[in-house]
Structures are given as structure tokens and as C-alpha cells.
Scaffold this motif. Structure first.
Motif, short mmCIF file in Angstrom:
data_model
loop_
_atom_site.label_atom_id
_atom_site.label_comp_id
_atom_site.label_asym_id
_atom_site.label_seq_id
_atom_site.Cartn_x
_atom_site.Cartn_y
_atom_site.Cartn_z
N UNK A 2 -30.51 68.20 78.17
CA UNK A 2 -30.20 69.45 78.85
C UNK A 2 -29.89 69.20 80.33
N UNK A 3 -29.30 70.21 80.97
CA UNK A 3 -29.08 70.15 82.42
C UNK A 3 -29.74 71.37 83.03
N UNK A 182 -14.91 74.12 82.02
CA UNK A 182 -16.21 73.55 82.40
C UNK A 182 -17.31 74.29 81.65
N UNK A 183 -18.43 73.62 81.46
CA UNK A 183 -19.53 74.27 80.74
C UNK A 183 -20.36 75.13 81.69
N UNK A 184 -20.61 74.60 82.87
CA UNK A 184 -21.38 75.39 83.86
C UNK A 184 -20.66 75.37 85.20
N UNK A 185 -20.48 76.57 85.77
CA UNK A 185 -19.80 76.69 87.06
C UNK A 185 -20.79 77.23 88.09
N UNK A 418 -28.74 75.10 82.60
CA UNK A 418 -27.27 75.21 82.58
C UNK A 418 -26.73 75.03 81.16
N UNK A 419 -27.28 74.06 80.44
CA UNK A 419 -26.99 73.88 79.02
C UNK A 419 -28.07 73.02 78.40
#
Ligand SMILES: [Zn+2]
Ligand SMILES: [Zn+2]
Length: 419
Positions: A2-3, A182-185, A418-419
Motif C-alpha cells: 500500500x501507499x 495516475x492512481x493518486x494525485x 492512497x492505494x
């Protein structure tokens, strides 16, 4: 795999940008200070002195993004990454901070020296890895050397915009919108509620005002930020008029010399180089006297008139003169007081100023339309709205939610997945 993101500042506020990105490593995205809080005092990011860090990525030199880097070396020996112009300009700004705050600073000259030693240069479009997380910097179009930071981890992408501008300005081409999803901005929202006025029209208005004032025998004082704005104003004036006498005073002089070192980082370097030859760098009392004798343009720090030579000039300007602000002034600062009350506070005394004062929005940040454009084209699964006051960040997150995005305006010290 994960982030996570720990928000250490710039959350529902402008200032002290600092985010801890946790993937397989712990990396700081910016580490800045808030120069003036509501009480006019500097404020710092949340304490992370007991966190084991791996690196810091610094988007640009403005103190609200870089100003707390020396403090890292009180408790760590991590490398910090930034472009060469960021390093050179941060050096000037940190030294100035030591001069102004002296013993009130949490860090000392020894920490500053360590910070200079632990810098790792990173160029635009070059990649660097911290364990399994890869980082890439691209031009943010904001000030010289400013970067958007792209991180990838486990085949997922995170984009931290820092401060950015898509629109072309006199010295920068504007940031390119990333083509990929992008996955997280993590996006700045300084001007989420409005668009900036059209540059061409504004430039003309600015130059017309100058000519008008000078024709009447007055001098135009432009209190301007040392990094970015002062250089932009010189280029704007010279692009329209080759002869108007310009005096440059304060820290902008040293910063302008740094600009000349970095041809590749500037649009229209040749003209800017020529412009600098045509203006007067104020070096002594005689230059200062000549500047106020007018009719001239004086570009001087501080941008918000909290100290710096700009404050002294005002007492010596004749009645035909004018003060032109081209940058945002935080409420409670002298720049704000002058624009809203016609007053200045000098050594605890209130000085009434009779001169006309005007503000023109030459912002180096993206306006509302461009913020939306960036969100739409990167189509993120998660949007984190930062670097905007409460109203800006919260309303922007709300708007994005209504459009179907998973958006949030974090509060100070929030920890997000974030994910
Ligand atoms: Zn900035
Ligand atoms: Zn900023």
C-alpha cells in the motif's frame, strides 16, 4: 503493497508544505515552513523526528516547500533531492532565514551546512529510486527549477504537483500535463475558485500604468518576491519597453544572478540576460537615492513588505508615485495593510500612506480551469487537495466528489491511504 500519506502541513492552509509518503520506504515530499501564521509568526510541519526516514524530494526552493530542510539534519542524515537551481536558491533563502530569525530558529548554521552536503541533484525527466519506489521530476512551470514529482510503486503512480502553472509565462513554458493516468494525485489548490486574468491584457495594463505614472513624474514601486516574480516583471517591462529605467533591490539581485547560471531552465534566456544588463542593481546609498529621484521603476523585496528595502523606499517617493503589487499578500502583513487600509506598520508605528496602491494578479499558480484540466487528464482514483486555504481545498474536493472522484481535503496530521 500500500501507499500512505501523512499530511504534515499545507493541509487546509497555504504554507509548510510537507507530506510523508510511505510505500516500501519513507520519503518526504517537500519540507517547508509557514512564514507568517495568523499571529505573524513562523510555523513548522508536524514533528517527525522519531520517524526513520529514507529521503526527501523537494519540489522547489520557495520557503513554504524547502524552508525546513536544514531542520532534518538535527535528527537524520538522509539525502534530499532537488534540481540544481532549487539547491542554489534554497541556499540564498536559508542563509537569509538565519540572518532574520537568528536564535529563534530551531536549527543552526551547522544543520544548514549539513543540508548543503546531503543534497543530491536530480534533473528533469531523470529517475531515481528509493528502494522499490521510483521518483521522477518534471518541469512545473512555476519558478526556475520547480518540479512536479512523479512516484511509482508496485506499478501504481502517484503525482505530487507541488506548485505548478500550465500557462506559458515570460520565463517558463508551463508544465506539461502528464499523458498517462495516475492512481493518486496530490494537487495544489491555491486558486481553486478562480481563473487568473488573461496575461496579455494584464501585461499591457501593467506597462500602461507604469508609463502613465512615469510621464507624470512619479516612480512606480513594485514590492515583489525575490524568486520568480521580480525576474518575470523585468522581462515583462522590457518586452514592452526597452528604455524605462529599472532599479532592482533586495534579495532579487542575488537570485537573478542565479537565474543566469541556468540557461536550460529558462524560456527566453537570451532576452532575460540582456534585460539584466539594462537595469541598475542597487548596491549603495547613492543608487537608492537615484532610484527614488525618479521617474523610475523600482522592483524590490519584500513582496509582502514585511521588511526589506521596499518598506524604506515608500517614505521617499513623490506624490505622483504609485505602488503596484503583483503578488498575493497574506492578511495581516504590511502589503495587505497597505492595500486594504492605506497604512504600513514600521517599528510598531503606523504610517499613513497617501499614494495610490494597486494589485495585479501575475500569479505563478494554476487557476481553476487548469486545476480541473489536470484532474481530468490524469483521471486519478484518489485526489488529495492541498496547498489551499480551508475554503479553497474543501470546496475543490467537494466539487470533484460531485463529479465522481474520490477526493479529500486532508486536515493537519491526517494519515491517508492512497492505494
Ligand atoms: Zn512556490
Ligand atoms: Zn507554495
Amino acid at each position: 503493497m500500500t501507499a500512505k500519506l501523512h499530511c504534515l502541513g499545507a493541509s487546509r492552509e497555504v504554507g509548510r508544505s510537507a507530506f510523508l509518503l510511505q510505500t516500501d520506504s519513507r520519503v518526504l515530499l517537500d519540507y517547508g515552513v509557514k512564514i507568517f501564521d495568523e499571529a505573524g509568526k513562523p510555523t513548522y510541519p508536524a514533528d517527525i523526528s522519531n520517524v526513520k526516514l529514507d529521503a526527501a524530494m523537494i519540489s522547489h526552493a520557495h520557503l513554504d516547500h524547502s524552508g525546513y530542510v536544514p531542520n532534518l539534519y538535527r535528527f537524520s542524515k538522509i539525502p534530499w533531492y532537488g534540481t540544481p537551481p532549487t539547491y542554489d536558491i534554497a541556499d540564498i533563502l536559508w542563509k537569509d532565514t538565519m540572518k532574520i530569525q537568528q536564535h529563534d530558529l530551531p536549527w543552526t548554521n551547522a544543520h544548514y551546512k549539513k543540508a548543503m552536503k546531503y543534497w543530491h541533484p536530480i534533473m528533469y525527466k531523470h529517475k531515481t529510486s528509493v528502494r522499490e519506489t521510483t521518483f521522477e521530476f518534471t518541469d512545473a512551470g512555476h519558478i526556475i527549477g520547480a518540479a512536479m514529482i512523479h512516484a511509482s510503486y508496485n506499478n501504481k503512480k502517484i503525482l505530487y504537483t507541488g506548485d505548478f502553472k500550465l500557462e506559458h509565462s515570460r520565463l517558463h513554458e508551463g508544465a506539461k500535463i502528464p499523458k498517462e493516468k495516475v492512481d493518486a494525485l496530490i494537487i495544489e489548490t491555491t486558486y481553486a475558485d478562480r481563473d487568473h486574468p488573461d496575461r496579455k491584457t494584464l501585461e499591457k495594463k501593467f506597462v500602461d500604468e507604469i508609463k502613465e505614472t512615469l510621464n507624470e513624474g512619479g516612480t512606480v514601486l513594485c514590492p515583489a518576491f525575490a524568486v520568480g516574480r521580480s525576474q518575470e516583471l523585468i522581462r515583462i517591462i522590457r518586452a514592452h519597453d526597452k528604455d524605462v529605467p529599472i532599479y532592482l533591490d533586495g534579495m532579487s539581485k542575488a537570485v537573478s544572478s542565479i537565474y543566469l547560471k541556468y540557461k536550460k531552465y529558462l524560456y527566453d534566456y537570451e532576452n532575460f540576460n540582456r534585460d539584466l544588463d539594462s537595469i541598475t542593481f542597487v548596491d549603495n546609498l547613492q543608487d537608492r537615492k537615484n532610484a527614488t529621484r525618479g521617474p523610475n521603476v523600482i522592483i524590490s523585496t519584500a513582496g509582502m513588505m514585511e521588511g526589506g528595502p521596499a518598506l524604506n523606499y515608500i517614505k521617499y517617493l513623490n506624490r505622483e508615485s504609485k505602488v503596484l503589487f503583483t503578488g498575493y499578500c497574506v492578511e495581516g502583513t504590511n502589503g495587505w495593510r497597505l492595500q486594504n487600509k492605506g497604512q504600513l506598520r514600521v517599528d510598531k508605528n503606523i504610517l499613513e500612506v497617501e499614494l495610490p496602491v494597486e494589485y495585479m494578479d501575475f500569479s505563478a499558480h494554476a487557476g481553476r480551469t487548469d486545476l480541473h484540466k489536470l484532474v481530468k487528464s490524469t483521471n486519478p482514483e484518489k485526489v488529495v487537495c492541498v496547498h489551499g486555504d480551508s475554503a479553497q481545498a474543501e470546496n475543490f474536493a467537494l466539487e470533484l466528489k460531485e463529479m465522481g472522484y474520490d477526493a479529500v481535503a486532508p486536515k493537519f496530521e491526517d494519515k491517508l491511504t492512497l492505494f
